[in-house]
Scaffold this motif. Structure first.
Motif, PDB file in Angstrom:
ATOM      1  N   LEU A  11       0.846  -1.188   0.000  1.00 21.52           N
ATOM      2  CA  LEU A  11       0.000   0.000   0.000  1.00 21.52           C
ATOM      3  C   LEU A  11       0.886   1.244   0.000  1.00 21.52           C
ATOM      4  O   LEU A  11       1.815   1.340   0.816  1.00 21.52           O
ATOM      5  CB  LEU A  11      -0.897  -0.010   1.236  1.00 21.52           C
ATOM      6  CG  LEU A  11      -1.743   1.240   1.489  1.00 21.52           C
ATOM      7  CD1 LEU A  11      -2.750   1.450   0.359  1.00 21.52           C
ATOM      8  CD2 LEU A  11      -2.444   1.131   2.845  1.00 21.52           C
ATOM      9  N   VAL A  12       0.611   2.158  -0.905  1.00 18.75           N
ATOM     10  CA  VAL A  12       1.419   3.375  -1.017  1.00 18.75           C
ATOM     11  C   VAL A  12       0.499   4.544  -1.358  1.00 18.75           C
ATOM     12  O   VAL A  12      -0.552   4.343  -1.990  1.00 18.75           O
ATOM     13  CB  VAL A  12       2.521   3.200  -2.083  1.00 18.75           C
ATOM     14  CG1 VAL A  12       1.927   2.995  -3.462  1.00 18.75           C
ATOM     15  CG2 VAL A  12       3.517   4.335  -2.053  1.00 18.75           C
ATOM     16  N   GLN A  13       0.889   5.728  -0.936  1.00 23.66           N
ATOM     17  CA  GLN A  13       0.117   6.919  -1.276  1.00 23.66           C
ATOM     18  C   GLN A  13       0.410   7.357  -2.709  1.00 23.66           C
ATOM     19  O   GLN A  13       1.491   7.080  -3.246  1.00 23.66           O
ATOM     20  CB  GLN A  13       0.450   8.055  -0.316  1.00 23.66           C
ATOM     21  CG  GLN A  13      -0.107   7.855   1.088  1.00 23.66           C
ATOM     22  CD  GLN A  13       0.048   9.087   1.948  1.00 23.66           C
ATOM     23  OE1 GLN A  13       0.973   9.875   1.748  1.00 23.66           O
ATOM     24  NE2 GLN A  13      -0.841   9.266   2.902  1.00 23.66           N
ATOM     25  N   THR A 119       1.150 -10.058  -7.100  1.00 19.64           N
ATOM     26  CA  THR A 119       1.368  -9.277  -5.887  1.00 19.64           C
ATOM     27  C   THR A 119       0.476  -8.035  -5.964  1.00 19.64           C
ATOM     28  O   THR A 119       0.401  -7.383  -7.007  1.00 19.64           O
ATOM     29  CB  THR A 119       2.853  -8.918  -5.711  1.00 19.64           C
ATOM     30  OG1 THR A 119       3.053  -8.268  -4.453  1.00 19.64           O
ATOM     31  CG2 THR A 119       3.369  -8.013  -6.823  1.00 19.64           C
ATOM     32  N   GLN A 120      -0.195  -7.738  -4.866  1.00 19.47           N
ATOM     33  CA  GLN A 120      -1.163  -6.641  -4.845  1.00 19.47           C
ATOM     34  C   GLN A 120      -0.445  -5.301  -4.678  1.00 19.47           C
ATOM     35  O   GLN A 120       0.392  -5.142  -3.781  1.00 19.47           O
ATOM     36  CB  GLN A 120      -2.158  -6.823  -3.700  1.00 19.47           C
ATOM     37  CG  GLN A 120      -3.150  -5.684  -3.535  1.00 19.47           C
ATOM     38  CD  GLN A 120      -4.166  -5.631  -4.666  1.00 19.47           C
ATOM     39  OE1 GLN A 120      -4.730  -6.650  -5.056  1.00 19.47           O
ATOM     40  NE2 GLN A 120      -4.417  -4.436  -5.205  1.00 19.47           N
ATOM     41  N   VAL A 121      -0.815  -4.357  -5.520  1.00 15.03           N
ATOM     42  CA  VAL A 121      -0.358  -2.974  -5.394  1.00 15.03           C
ATOM     43  C   VAL A 121      -1.597  -2.105  -5.218  1.00 15.03           C
ATOM     44  O   VAL A 121      -2.510  -2.143  -6.054  1.00 15.03           O
ATOM     45  CB  VAL A 121       0.434  -2.524  -6.637  1.00 15.03           C
ATOM     46  CG1 VAL A 121       0.707  -1.019  -6.581  1.00 15.03           C
ATOM     47  CG2 VAL A 121       1.733  -3.297  -6.742  1.00 15.03           C
ATOM     48  N   THR A 122      -1.627  -1.361  -4.118  1.00 14.86           N
ATOM     49  CA  THR A 122      -2.751  -0.478  -3.837  1.00 14.86           C
ATOM     50  C   THR A 122      -2.233   0.940  -3.649  1.00 14.86           C
ATOM     51  O   THR A 122      -1.351   1.170  -2.813  1.00 14.86           O
ATOM     52  CB  THR A 122      -3.513  -0.914  -2.587  1.00 14.86           C
ATOM     53  OG1 THR A 122      -3.965  -2.271  -2.752  1.00 14.86           O
ATOM     54  CG2 THR A 122      -4.718  -0.020  -2.341  1.00 14.86           C
ATOM     55  N   VAL A 123      -2.763   1.870  -4.434  1.00 18.11           N
ATOM     56  CA  VAL A 123      -2.344   3.270  -4.366  1.00 18.11           C
ATOM     57  C   VAL A 123      -3.516   4.089  -3.845  1.00 18.11           C
ATOM     58  O   VAL A 123      -4.578   4.138  -4.471  1.00 18.11           O
ATOM     59  CB  VAL A 123      -1.894   3.791  -5.734  1.00 18.11           C
ATOM     60  CG1 VAL A 123      -1.354   5.216  -5.604  1.00 18.11           C
ATOM     61  CG2 VAL A 123      -0.833   2.878  -6.337  1.00 18.11           C
ATOM     62  N   SER A 124      -3.316   4.721  -2.699  1.00 17.02           N
ATOM     63  CA  SER A 124      -4.380   5.515  -2.099  1.00 17.02           C
ATOM     64  C   SER A 124      -4.271   6.974  -2.543  1.00 17.02           C
ATOM     65  O   SER A 124      -3.170   7.484  -2.766  1.00 17.02           O
ATOM     66  CB  SER A 124      -4.304   5.428  -0.575  1.00 17.02           C
ATOM     67  OG  SER A 124      -3.083   5.972  -0.108  1.00 17.02           O
ATOM     68  N   SER A 125      -5.418   7.615  -2.631  1.00 23.56           N
ATOM     69  CA  SER A 125      -5.428   9.007  -3.098  1.00 23.56           C
ATOM     70  C   SER A 125      -5.300   9.986  -1.936  1.00 23.56           C
ATOM     71  O   SER A 125      -5.376   9.622  -0.782  1.00 23.56           O
ATOM     72  CB  SER A 125      -6.725   9.286  -3.862  1.00 23.56           C
ATOM     73  OG  SER A 125      -7.833   9.007  -3.059  1.00 23.56           O
TER      74      SER A 125
END
Length: 125
Positions: A11-13, A119-125
């Motif tokens: 998880l990354v911004q 592999t899951q990549v999640t980008v938060s706003s």
């Protein structure tokens, strides 16, 4: 048998960076071009980047060109995807892929036949 094991997701911004790795076994790695795909919920799997056997030829889908960099280390049998300036629309499961036969410069989705577990990549706003 061919095994591709991805790591490095998380998880990354928005605006942040991640580096994905893919360790390959069961194939003569240096004879194969490699690729990274991604699949977002409700969407088809998309070819993101490819790299030739030597690492000299690389290609990217338009939406990531200039932000993502694919690379490889043949001695370590590993391919990487450096992802910078990440956007929420980059959120997806990312898959490493190898061709069914030792293609040295695969470019089409249909060239690929072996996949990692993702592999899951999640980008938060």
């Amino acid at each position: 048998q061919v095994q591709l094991v991805e790591s490095g997701g998380g998880l990354v911004q928005a605006g942040g960076s991640l580096r994905l790795s893919c360790a390959a076994s069961g194939l003569t790695f240096g004879n194969y071009g490699m690729g990274w795909f991604r699949q977002a919920p409700g969407k088809e799997r998309e070819l993101v980047a490819t790299i030739s056997w030597s690492g000299l030829s690389k290609d990217y889908t338009d939406s990531v060109r200039g932000r993502f960099t694919i690379s490889r280390d043949n001695a370590k049998r590993t391919v990487y995807l450096q992802m910078n300036s990440l956007k929420p629309e980059d959120t997806a499961v990312y898959y490493c892929a190898a061709p069914r036969t030792p293609l040295r410069n695969p470019r089409l989705q249909s060239d690929f036949g072996f996949w990692g577990q993702g592999t899951q990549v999640t980008v938060s706003s």
